[in-house]
Design an enzyme around this catalytic site. Structure first.
Site, PDB file in Angstrom:
ATOM      1  N   HIS A 115      12.228  20.689   6.126  1.00 34.35           N
ATOM      2  CA  HIS A 115      10.861  20.174   6.009  1.00 34.35           C
ATOM      3  C   HIS A 115       9.801  21.258   6.063  1.00 34.35           C
ATOM      4  CE1 HIS A 115      13.309  16.744   7.272  1.00 34.35           C
ATOM      5  NE2 HIS A 115      12.571  16.116   6.398  1.00 34.35           N
TER       6      HIS A 115
ATOM      7  N   TRP B 106      -9.999   4.845  -3.619  1.00 39.06           N
ATOM      8  CA  TRP B 106     -10.071   5.431  -2.266  1.00 39.06           C
ATOM      9  C   TRP B 106      -9.205   6.679  -2.178  1.00 39.06           C
ATOM     10  CZ3 TRP B 106      -6.468   5.769   1.863  1.00 39.06           C
ATOM     11  CH2 TRP B 106      -7.009   5.968   3.145  1.00 39.06           C
TER      12      TRP B 106
ATOM     13  N   ARG C 247      -6.904   2.629  -7.111  1.00 34.37           N
ATOM     14  CA  ARG C 247      -6.710   3.726  -6.162  1.00 34.37           C
ATOM     15  C   ARG C 247      -7.943   4.625  -6.045  1.00 34.37           C
ATOM     16  NH1 ARG C 247      -1.513   6.813  -7.351  1.00 34.37           N
ATOM     17  NH2 ARG C 247      -1.982   6.281  -9.507  1.00 34.37           N
TER      18      ARG C 247
ATOM     19  N   LYS D  17       6.107   6.112  11.958  1.00 33.10           N
ATOM     20  CA  LYS D  17       6.119   4.765  11.394  1.00 33.10           C
ATOM     21  C   LYS D  17       5.364   3.771  12.262  1.00 33.10           C
ATOM     22  CE  LYS D  17       9.784   2.342   9.784  1.00 33.10           C
ATOM     23  NZ  LYS D  17       9.743   1.944   8.387  1.00 33.10           N
TER      24      LYS D  17
END
Ligand code: GLN
Ligand code: ZN
Length: 767
Positions: free
Chosen positions: A703, A19, A17, A113
């Site tokens: 949210h 990046w 990981r 998505k």
């Protein structure tokens, strides 16, 4: 005459990981842009070198990104929302990340998505923009690979029509008229990019037009034809591989006729349809068939024999120098390598293939197709032995599971009594007030909760101390909920990082990878569990937490489970048996958990199905089968209880108006649904179709850190009550509160209860 191979894209995250860490260190100001660029370049070159050493003929270049490939496309073509500024030059890193992450003055671009997989792209906003080419990034990265490594790469470019269709104007996805209007403005810039690439001696580009798999009417092909004709006529020397993926082409005949030199087809996620088209309708003799034969969004080793047989079938359709072998889609969506899975059972390991292993398979298959299997006999032998070992292992031959499956057909999974009868017994038993209040399950995962879990995982905190901590946290929150005046309580889910992992740890057949990270969005990776064997129930999963929480209060505490389809959708699932079969195995296991919760005195059990909507297949004709399977597994899970046990479910992340029949078919006693992102459409859907069971339409958005006022929540409740009877309605937030800070969560819940109380009082005076 030889078959060659080609790849479509390589994972960005880095084996360890690197990046991800690079991006996050830069965001935190821990490194400057010079260091960032130098490190990013090293990672790019390392990825390219690896693909070269794995024997890939056409290596993709410019598929790398500093965040997301759709963002890269929109910044290259100057389609930058004006709130981030006006640009006439290549963006620097800070400006680039402002779009993805927002600033104090400009909200981040929306993310959604990528087709039907768990990768999220930045949604272009085509309001008030004038396209201009700010950066031919494809040329830069092509040149870099050539200069530094001598790789003559294949630049990967998101095609103009898909780019437009993935974006919005006035908050709506672009329709055909919008595409027709913007395409002529965008095409000259693509033309310039391609002209410069051709001048640099690029031989092939990969032009991704994944939206082609969603076209059904010939008229929808007009913009694709316009784009490809323009580009081909302008730059005839450059070869275009028109790449499609994630499903079959309904308009096969017309698409293979488009003016390009190679057509990339997905032969894995196509329900067999692309192969059918090839075999029955043939393929143009002057084009290259780029055949996607290796699964690029699952983690299983291919059966090389079967794949070779497929290649041989393809050889009857096209001659060898018109055949390329490829992964079915970009390897961006699988982890990088299995070599770091040092703790996996060797039997499982032999059956796994991440990106590097998939490229190896491609190389092996290319040799086998060109020179015969003898040239790679040992690879084939090892592959067959590995697959046989996994398939014959006890993991995949659990007799108890086989027997339970055999009995599925002679059972019906229905509650004992219809809803109208059940709900009466539930009301008597639960004795809840009008408009009962509850929450969706999780409470804030504070830094302390996360630190304790990390310490426990590292072995720095004993099981006992960890358990004591979890209990204390649950107890504290039971008291807080009582003080807030909430009617139906939850234990808080402090033991869970996410909705799937915890279940995977307690059921058989799951493997939690050590390093199986895939990019979810930006620098965020997820590590989906691998469901590799038969799923069986060997011990209670959540009973102890629920029973403990219930012991602390006289109010009902909800048991909290994740439904089978959501577990499946957020995992890598074995592909030797149908997904629905795995889903039903999970359902049979969870049925026992539900019954154990009931036996332990839990009166309300919530079975969450948040991924139901997002997992819908790309083509509408596959929807019904998928939804039927979802309903079936949900009912296996939930129907084994007495009438007076109340079953709840919860859904979020989407708009549900178009699957309302499925929602009804679940036959849950109470459903809670997120509403903030569907802008009232769900409410009007209920208005039109009616709904008999009990329901909580989220009364505030969780949210955002903003605390909603009492008035605002009251208005949301009143709006829903115009459509839904007050005796059916529940009061709850949109979703779990895991990501909120404790003070925000408490303040919002306090206002939620106050709003409910105000409405109760109004109703009382009316009567
Ligand atoms: N019970 C889960 C929670 O509250 C539901 C999460 C979800 O719907 N995504 O966290
Ligand atoms: Zn939710």
């Amino acid at each position: 005459m030889t078959i060659i191979n080609s790849s479509l894209g390589y994972p960005r995250l880095g084996e360890h990981r690197e990046w991800k860490h690079l991006l996050e260190h830069f965001w935190k100001g821990q490194l400057d842009s010079t260091t960032f660029h130098a490190t990013a370049k090293q990672l790019r070159l390392a990825n390219l070198k690896k693909q070269q050493s794995l024997g890939i003929d056409y290596i993709p270049v410019a598929d790398n990104s500093d965040y997301d490939h759709v963002l890269d496309t929109l910044v290259a073509f100057g389609a930058i929302p004006t709130r981030f500024g006006h640009f006439d030059h290549q963006l620097d890193l800070n400006d680039y990340y402002a779009i993805a992450r927002g600033t104090d003055t400009a909200v981040a671009a929306e993310m959604t998505k990528w087709f039907n997989i768990n990768y999220h792209y930045i949604v272009p906003e085509f309001d008030d923009i004038t396209f201009k080419l700010l950066d031919n990034r494809w040329l830069r990265y092509y040149q870099e690979a050539k200069d530094e490594l001598g790789i003559d790469g294949k630049p990967v470019i998101l095609g103009p029509v898909s780019f437009l269709k993935l974006g919005k104007r006035n908050g709506q996805y672009l329709d055909d008229a919008g595409v027709a209007e913007l395409l002529p403005q965008l095409l000259p810039l693509y033309q310039q990019v391609l002209t410069e690439l051709a001048a640099a001696d690029v031989k092939w580009i990969q032009l991704d037009e994944p939206t082609l798999v969603k076209t059904t009417a010939a008229s929808e092909l007009a913009p694709y034809r316009q784009a490809l004709t323009t580009l081909h006529e302008a730059v005839p020397a450059l070869n275009i591989e028109l790449q499609t993926y994630f499903d079959s082409l309904d308009l096969y005949d017309q698409i293979v006729d488009l003016p390009v030199q190679a057509i990339g087809l997905d032969l894995v996620h196509d329900h067999g349809e692309n192969l059918d088209h090839l075999l029955t309708r043939g393929f143009p003799a002057d084009k290259i068939l780029a055949a996607g034969i290796i699964d690029g969004h699952n983690v299983w080793a291919s059966d090389l024999q079967t794949k070779l047989a497929l290649v041989q079938q393809l050889q009857t359709v096209v001659d060898d120098n018109h055949l390329w072998l490829q992964p079915a889609n970009s390897l961006l969506h699988v982890p990088i390598t299995t070599v770091n899975e040092t703790k996996a059972d060797p039997i499982l390991l032999g059956g796994l293939a991440f990106a590097d292993q998939k490229l190896q398979e491609l190389h092996t298959l290319t040799i086998a197709a060109n020179q015969g299997v003898a040239a790679v006999q040992s690879a084939f032998d090892t592959n067959q032995a590995n697959l046989a070992a996994l398939n014959q292992s006890s993991h995949r031959n659990n007799q108890r599971v086989r027997e339970a499956e055999a009995h599925l057909a002679d059972q019906t999974f229905e509650r004992q009594a219809p809803f109208a009868t059940r709900i009466k017994t539930q009301h008597e038993r639960l004795n809840l007030p009008l408009l009962p209040t509850t929450t969706i399950g999780s409470f804030p995962q504070s830094p302390t909760v996360r630190a304790k879990r990390a310490a426990w995982r590292k072995g720095n905190l004993s099981d006992e101390d960890y358990q004591t901590f979890l209990h204390a946290e649950t107890k504290r929150w039971i008291k807080l909920q009582e003080k807030l005046g909430i009617d139906v309580l939850v234990h808080g889910e402090f033991e869970r990082t996410d909705m799937v992992e915890y279940f995977g740890q307690k059921l058989t057949g799951f493997y939690a990878t050590q390093n199986g990270w895939v990019q979810s969005y930006g620098s965020r990776g997820v590590r989906p569990p691998v469901i590799f064997g038969d799923v069986d129930y060997t011990e209670p999963i959540t009973v102890a937490e629920s029973v403990y929480a219930q012991s602390l209060t006289d109010k009902p505490v909800k048991g909290m489970l994740t439904a089978p389809l959501t577990i499946i959708n957020w995992s890598f699932v074995r592909d030797d048996i149908p997904r629905a079969q795995v889903q039903n195995q999970i359902a049979l296991a969870l049925r026992q958990e539900v019954q154990n919760l009931e036996k332990a005195g839990i009166k309300i059990i919530q079975v969450d199905e948040p991924a139901l909507r997002e997992g819908l297949p790309l083509k509408q004709r596959h929807w019904q089968a998928y939804l039927d399977e979802a309903v079936y597994s949900f009912k296996i899970t939930t129907t084994g209880v007495q009438n007076d046990t109340q079953i709840h479910t919860h859904m979020c992340y989407s708009n549900f108006a178009d699957i309302i029949d499925t929602i009804k078919a679940l036959d849950a006693d109470v459903i809670s649904i997120e509403t903030s992102r569907s802008h009232g459409e769900i409410i009007s859907a209920f208005e039109q179709t009616g709904y008999d069971q009990e329901i909580g339409l989220g009364v505030y958005d969780i949210h955002s850190p903003r605390v909603p006022s009492v008035d605002e929540i009251e208005a949301n409740i009143q709006r829903a009550l115009r459509v839904i009877d007050v005796h059916q309605f529940w009061i709850n937030p949109d979703c779990g509160l895991k990501t909120r800070q404790e003070p925000e969560a408490l303040a919002a819940l306090k206002n939620m209860v106050a709003a409910r109380n105000a409405i109760q009082a109004q109703l009382a005076t009316k009567n």
